[in-house]
Design a protein around this motif. Structure first.
Motif, PDB file in Angstrom:
ATOM      1  N   MET A 142       0.842  -1.167   0.000  1.00 37.93           N
ATOM      2  CA  MET A 142       0.000   0.000   0.000  1.00 37.93           C
ATOM      3  C   MET A 142       0.891   1.234   0.000  1.00 37.93           C
ATOM      4  SD  MET A 142      -2.952   1.121   2.734  1.00 37.93           S
ATOM      5  CE  MET A 142      -1.929   0.915   4.148  1.00 37.93           C
ATOM      6  N   ALA A 143       0.429   2.252  -0.705  1.00 34.86           N
ATOM      7  CA  ALA A 143       1.152   3.521  -0.756  1.00 34.86           C
ATOM      8  C   ALA A 143       0.143   4.659  -0.679  1.00 34.86           C
ATOM      9  CB  ALA A 143       1.956   3.624  -2.045  1.00 34.86           C
ATOM     10  N   VAL A 144       0.618   5.830  -0.348  1.00 31.84           N
ATOM     11  CA  VAL A 144      -0.228   7.021  -0.291  1.00 31.84           C
ATOM     12  C   VAL A 144      -0.109   7.748  -1.621  1.00 31.84           C
ATOM     13  CG1 VAL A 144      -0.617   9.223   0.864  1.00 31.84           C
ATOM     14  CG2 VAL A 144       0.068   7.215   2.193  1.00 31.84           C
ATOM     15  N   GLU A 145      -1.244   7.942  -2.285  1.00 37.51           N
ATOM     16  CA  GLU A 145      -1.245   8.656  -3.558  1.00 37.51           C
ATOM     17  C   GLU A 145      -1.395  10.162  -3.328  1.00 37.51           C
ATOM     18  OE1 GLU A 145      -4.198   8.817  -7.295  1.00 37.51           O
ATOM     19  OE2 GLU A 145      -3.295   6.862  -6.900  1.00 37.51           O
ATOM     20  N   ASP A 146      -2.311  10.533  -2.449  1.00 39.64           N
ATOM     21  CA  ASP A 146      -2.480  11.933  -2.066  1.00 39.64           C
ATOM     22  C   ASP A 146      -3.074  11.973  -0.669  1.00 39.64           C
ATOM     23  OD1 ASP A 146      -5.344  11.746  -2.260  1.00 39.64           O
ATOM     24  OD2 ASP A 146      -5.263  12.262  -4.376  1.00 39.64           O
ATOM     25  N   ALA A 147      -3.542  13.122  -0.244  1.00 46.81           N
ATOM     26  CA  ALA A 147      -3.968  13.310   1.144  1.00 46.81           C
ATOM     27  C   ALA A 147      -5.175  12.467   1.558  1.00 46.81           C
ATOM     28  CB  ALA A 147      -4.268  14.781   1.392  1.00 46.81           C
ATOM     29  N   ALA A 148      -5.888  11.869   0.608  1.00 41.84           N
ATOM     30  CA  ALA A 148      -7.055  11.062   0.958  1.00 41.84           C
ATOM     31  C   ALA A 148      -7.161   9.785   0.130  1.00 41.84           C
ATOM     32  CB  ALA A 148      -8.325  11.882   0.798  1.00 41.84           C
ATOM     33  N   THR A 149      -6.120   9.444  -0.623  1.00 45.13           N
ATOM     34  CA  THR A 149      -6.185   8.294  -1.520  1.00 45.13           C
ATOM     35  C   THR A 149      -5.046   7.325  -1.250  1.00 45.13           C
ATOM     36  OG1 THR A 149      -7.131   9.708  -3.241  1.00 45.13           O
ATOM     37  CG2 THR A 149      -6.300   7.571  -3.935  1.00 45.13           C
ATOM     38  N   LEU A 150      -5.417   6.046  -1.117  1.00 48.22           N
ATOM     39  CA  LEU A 150      -4.441   4.983  -0.953  1.00 48.22           C
ATOM     40  C   LEU A 150      -4.322   4.205  -2.258  1.00 48.22           C
ATOM     41  CD1 LEU A 150      -5.621   3.571   2.487  1.00 48.22           C
ATOM     42  CD2 LEU A 150      -3.662   5.068   2.067  1.00 48.22           C
ATOM     43  N   LEU A 151      -3.128   3.782  -2.587  1.00 48.50           N
ATOM     44  CA  LEU A 151      -2.884   2.909  -3.725  1.00 48.50           C
ATOM     45  C   LEU A 151      -2.549   1.541  -3.152  1.00 48.50           C
ATOM     46  CD1 LEU A 151      -2.530   2.506  -6.751  1.00 48.50           C
ATOM     47  CD2 LEU A 151      -0.156   3.238  -6.494  1.00 48.50           C
ATOM     48  N   LEU A 152      -3.421   0.575  -3.406  1.00 47.56           N
ATOM     49  CA  LEU A 152      -3.243  -0.762  -2.849  1.00 47.56           C
ATOM     50  C   LEU A 152      -2.239  -1.563  -3.668  1.00 47.56           C
ATOM     51  CD1 LEU A 152      -6.955  -1.640  -2.016  1.00 47.56           C
ATOM     52  CD2 LEU A 152      -5.271  -0.414  -0.624  1.00 47.56           C
ATOM     53  N   ALA A 153      -1.713  -2.612  -3.071  1.00 47.24           N
ATOM     54  CA  ALA A 153      -0.691  -3.445  -3.718  1.00 47.24           C
ATOM     55  C   ALA A 153      -1.185  -4.046  -5.028  1.00 47.24           C
ATOM     56  CB  ALA A 153      -0.241  -4.553  -2.767  1.00 47.24           C
ATOM     57  N   ASP A 154      -2.503  -4.266  -5.143  1.00 45.68           N
ATOM     58  CA  ASP A 154      -3.047  -4.860  -6.373  1.00 45.68           C
ATOM     59  C   ASP A 154      -3.387  -3.807  -7.428  1.00 45.68           C
ATOM     60  OD1 ASP A 154      -5.367  -3.694  -5.409  1.00 45.68           O
ATOM     61  OD2 ASP A 154      -6.421  -5.580  -5.082  1.00 45.68           O
ATOM     62  N   GLY A 155      -3.050  -2.543  -7.160  1.00 42.88           N
ATOM     63  CA  GLY A 155      -3.260  -1.483  -8.140  1.00 42.88           C
ATOM     64  C   GLY A 155      -4.541  -0.692  -7.973  1.00 42.88           C
ATOM     65  N   ARG A 156      -5.424  -1.146  -7.092  1.00 43.95           N
ATOM     66  CA  ARG A 156      -6.666  -0.389  -6.871  1.00 43.95           C
ATOM     67  C   ARG A 156      -6.377   0.915  -6.143  1.00 43.95           C
ATOM     68  NH1 ARG A 156     -10.321  -4.027  -3.527  1.00 43.95           N
ATOM     69  NH2 ARG A 156      -8.289  -4.731  -2.795  1.00 43.95           N
ATOM     70  N   ARG A 157      -7.146   1.934  -6.476  1.00 43.45           N
ATOM     71  CA  ARG A 157      -7.052   3.227  -5.799  1.00 43.45           C
ATOM     72  C   ARG A 157      -8.285   3.384  -4.921  1.00 43.45           C
ATOM     73  NH1 ARG A 157      -7.565   7.038  -9.996  1.00 43.45           N
ATOM     74  NH2 ARG A 157      -6.863   8.681  -8.601  1.00 43.45           N
ATOM     75  N   VAL A 158      -8.095   3.764  -3.650  1.00 43.52           N
ATOM     76  CA  VAL A 158      -9.196   3.886  -2.700  1.00 43.52           C
ATOM     77  C   VAL A 158      -9.203   5.291  -2.119  1.00 43.52           C
ATOM     78  CG1 VAL A 158     -10.177   3.031  -0.537  1.00 43.52           C
ATOM     79  CG2 VAL A 158      -9.077   1.444  -2.123  1.00 43.52           C
ATOM     80  N   ARG A 159     -10.339   5.967  -2.290  1.00 45.89           N
ATOM     81  CA  ARG A 159     -10.546   7.296  -1.694  1.00 45.89           C
ATOM     82  C   ARG A 159     -11.171   7.064  -0.334  1.00 45.89           C
ATOM     83  NH1 ARG A 159     -10.965  11.928   0.381  1.00 45.89           N
ATOM     84  NH2 ARG A 159     -12.167  13.611  -0.532  1.00 45.89           N
ATOM     85  N   LEU A 160     -10.530   7.571   0.719  1.00 48.92           N
ATOM     86  CA  LEU A 160     -11.068   7.406   2.065  1.00 48.92           C
ATOM     87  C   LEU A 160     -12.236   8.364   2.274  1.00 48.92           C
ATOM     88  CD1 LEU A 160      -7.759   6.986   4.040  1.00 48.92           C
ATOM     89  CD2 LEU A 160      -9.378   5.207   3.352  1.00 48.92           C
ATOM     90  N   ALA A 161     -13.369   7.807   2.650  1.00 48.36           N
ATOM     91  CA  ALA A 161     -14.593   8.581   2.834  1.00 48.36           C
ATOM     92  C   ALA A 161     -14.472   9.500   4.046  1.00 48.36           C
ATOM     93  CB  ALA A 161     -15.777   7.634   3.025  1.00 48.36           C
ATOM     94  N   GLY A 162     -15.091  10.638   3.952  1.00 50.11           N
ATOM     95  CA  GLY A 162     -15.178  11.549   5.085  1.00 50.11           C
ATOM     96  C   GLY A 162     -13.956  12.407   5.322  1.00 50.11           C
ATOM     97  N   ILE A 163     -12.995  12.366   4.422  1.00 49.36           N
ATOM     98  CA  ILE A 163     -11.795  13.182   4.601  1.00 49.36           C
ATOM     99  C   ILE A 163     -11.856  14.374   3.657  1.00 49.36           C
ATOM    100  CG2 ILE A 163      -9.292  13.280   4.316  1.00 49.36           C
ATOM    101  CD1 ILE A 163      -9.136  10.420   5.191  1.00 49.36           C
ATOM    102  N   HIS A 164     -11.797  15.554   4.222  1.00 47.09           N
ATOM    103  CA  HIS A 164     -11.711  16.785   3.440  1.00 47.09           C
ATOM    104  C   HIS A 164     -10.424  17.483   3.851  1.00 47.09           C
ATOM    105  CE1 HIS A 164     -12.604  20.513   1.449  1.00 47.09           C
ATOM    106  NE2 HIS A 164     -12.348  21.142   2.583  1.00 47.09           N
ATOM    107  N   VAL A 165      -9.569  17.733   2.898  1.00 43.19           N
ATOM    108  CA  VAL A 165      -8.286  18.366   3.180  1.00 43.19           C
ATOM    109  C   VAL A 165      -8.298  19.772   2.596  1.00 43.19           C
ATOM    110  CG1 VAL A 165      -5.794  18.215   2.875  1.00 43.19           C
ATOM    111  CG2 VAL A 165      -7.139  16.130   3.116  1.00 43.19           C
ATOM    112  N   PRO A 166      -8.237  20.792   3.455  1.00 46.37           N
ATOM    113  CA  PRO A 166      -8.231  22.171   2.958  1.00 46.37           C
ATOM    114  C   PRO A 166      -6.976  22.460   2.139  1.00 46.37           C
ATOM    115  CG  PRO A 166      -8.499  22.115   5.348  1.00 46.37           C
ATOM    116  CD  PRO A 166      -8.187  20.722   4.895  1.00 46.37           C
TER     117      PRO A 166
END
Length: 64
Positions: free
Chosen positions: A1-25
């Motif tokens: 797993m890696a961090v793509e941006d302030a609210a998105t994870l890049l999983l080992a299998d290539g999927r991108r996951v946006r974490l719900a409920g996170i707002h980054v000013p």
């Protein structure tokens, strides 16, 4: 797993996951990304909450 941006994870299998409920000013992205990086290398459970967002990312709650 890696961090793509302030609210998105890049999983080992290539999927991108946006974490719900996170707002980054504007201007806080570096700090938020660094904080999320604390999840890298840990077991994280994801619970999908709906369809993919307009960028093709799965949307989920994350639990560590």
């Amino acid at each position: 797993m890696a961090v793509e941006d302030a609210a998105t994870l890049l999983l080992a299998d290539g999927r991108r996951v946006r974490l719900a409920g996170i707002h980054v000013p504007r201007g806080a992205e570096p700090a938020a990304t660094a904080s999320l990086a604390g999840w890298v290398g840990r077991d994280v459970a994801l619970a999908a909450i709906g369809p993919d967002d307009r960028y093709g990312r799965a949307v989920a709650h994350g639990f560590s």
